[in-house]
Design a protein around this motif. Structure first.
Motif, PDB file in Angstrom:
ATOM      1  N   LEU A   8     -31.289  13.641  84.220  1.00  0.00           N
ATOM      2  CA  LEU A   8     -30.923  12.389  83.571  1.00  0.00           C
ATOM      3  C   LEU A   8     -32.127  11.752  82.882  1.00  0.00           C
ATOM      4  N   MET A  31     -28.900   7.882  91.106  1.00  0.00           N
ATOM      5  CA  MET A  31     -30.153   7.915  90.362  1.00  0.00           C
ATOM      6  C   MET A  31     -31.318   7.934  91.331  1.00  0.00           C
ATOM      7  N   THR A  44     -35.864   7.281  88.001  1.00  0.00           N
ATOM      8  CA  THR A  44     -34.870   6.775  87.051  1.00  0.00           C
ATOM      9  C   THR A  44     -34.705   5.273  87.203  1.00  0.00           C
ATOM     10  N   LEU A  71     -28.169  18.039  80.876  1.00  0.00           N
ATOM     11  CA  LEU A  71     -27.855  18.037  82.305  1.00  0.00           C
ATOM     12  C   LEU A  71     -27.598  19.441  82.837  1.00  0.00           C
ATOM     13  N   VAL A  83     -21.566  10.673  82.500  1.00  0.00           N
ATOM     14  CA  VAL A  83     -22.454  10.780  81.339  1.00  0.00           C
ATOM     15  C   VAL A  83     -21.800  11.619  80.249  1.00  0.00           C
ATOM     16  N   PRO A 114     -25.910  15.212  76.415  1.00  0.00           N
ATOM     17  CA  PRO A 114     -25.476  15.471  77.792  1.00  0.00           C
ATOM     18  C   PRO A 114     -25.682  16.926  78.210  1.00  0.00           C
ATOM     19  N   PHE A 163     -25.187   6.696  84.220  1.00  0.00           N
ATOM     20  CA  PHE A 163     -26.198   7.413  84.996  1.00  0.00           C
ATOM     21  C   PHE A 163     -25.931   7.272  86.488  1.00  0.00           C
ATOM     22  N   THR A 184     -23.034  13.021  86.553  1.00  0.00           N
ATOM     23  CA  THR A 184     -22.894  13.940  85.425  1.00  0.00           C
ATOM     24  C   THR A 184     -21.585  13.766  84.668  1.00  0.00           C
TER      25      THR A 184
END
Length: 310
Positions: free
Chosen positions: A180, A1, A5, A168, A66, A165, A59, A63
């Motif tokens: 994100l 992150m 974030t 992304l 998530v 999602p 997160f 990816t």
């Protein structure tokens, strides 16, 4: 992150700490006397802690995590939806296809970034496949009604939710590696709208907006909650590729869609004679009770960003 974030999750953590302290103070003031409102409040706060931690871990892992998280969310949401729908033995092939073919393939297509297929896979190909499978049993009793319920469950719990999602996969110039935050923005704005509509309704609500579908919703709560949440969305513009005024308008749009989603899902619950979709999340009902707003807003939000910012 990235740093932004982490800042966003830090701010959410501070709000939850404050909410927990308020809940603790209110509980201590009851001096051990049971109070359903305060107990429900603390249950909701504790549930939000769990949800934020789970999303934060996903997160942090990236990816794949998530997408896997939302796959699990869709699985439980679809199970809640179809559990309340009467089915017959001849529906089993369609149900198996829904859970073990359509659901995983939708998320695999998102993971592989195949927009051309994941955007039509369920509403075109799966919608044609499910009635075919259901018809193989030779049972025509309420056939159209049974087939449409499975299709509707897939649309709400899988197709619509999967667009969260899917954010992304967007390639936004100057916003690389920060997608994100778009997920966080969508979830925060829509969920805050639900909370603020409830609070404004309790404080100022006088006129019911949909008394037969959702008696707790009021005109005052709707207007106050949507406007306040949209202003918060504008304040979160720094987490998005939008300008402040664009962020406000987009937040307003997804809040209106979220409200519409809540009304539609309330109508389905009233039709089935239940108050909540389930009891998975303490103080919040079932998974679908927390997704009803997001699932209607997510596809529109995704395509709005895709066509104007990529």
């Amino acid at each position: 992150m990235d740093r932004q974030t982490l800042m966003l999750f830090g701010g959410i953590g501070m709000i939850l700490v404050l909410a927990s302290l308020i809940g603790l103070i209110l509980k201590l003031r009851t001096r051990g006397t049971p109070n359903a409102v305060i107990e429900n409040l603390n249950a909701r706060i504790n549930a939000w802690w769990v949800m934020v931690v789970v999303i934060g871990i996903a997160f942090w892992l990236g990816t794949g995590a998530v997408i896997l998280l939302f796959y699990a969310v869709s699985f439980y949401a679809l199970r809640e939806f179809l559990t309340l729908m009467p089915t017959r033995r001849s529906d089993y092939p369609a149900l198996v296809a829904a859970f073990y073919l359509a659901l995983p393939l939708q998320y695999l297509l998102i993971y592989s970034d195949w927009y051309g297929l994941f955007s039509i896979f369920i509403p075109v190909y799966v919608f044609l496949l499910l009635p075919i499978l259901a018809s193989l049993g030779g049972d025509s009793t309420h056939f159209l009604e049974r087939a449409s319920k499975v299709q509707w469950g897939l649309m709400i719990a899988v197709f619509c939710v999967s667009f969260v999602p899917a954010l992304l996969t967007l390639d936004i110039v100057g916003y690389e590696g920060r997608n994100l935050l778009l997920i966080a923005y969508l979830v925060i704005v829509v969920q805050l709208s639900d909370v603020l509509q409830y609070v404004c309704g309790k404080l100022f609500g006088k006129h019911k907006i949909a008394p037969t579908l959702s008696p707790s919703k009021t005109v005052e709560g709707f207007v106050g909650g949507v406007l306040l949440s949209s202003l918060i969305g504008a304040a979160l513009w720094w987490t998005t590729p939008f300008s402040p005024w664009q962020s406000f308008m987009i937040a307003l749009l997804i809040n209106l869609l979220g409200f519409a989603g809540g009304i539609v899902m309330s109508a389905i619950k009233r039709d089935r004679g239940v108050k909540d979709w389930g009891h998975m999340i303490e103080g919040h009902g079932g998974m679908l009770d927390r997704l009803d707003s997001v699932c209607f807003a997510a596809p529109i939000f995704f395509h709005l960003v895709r066509y104007w910012w990529t």
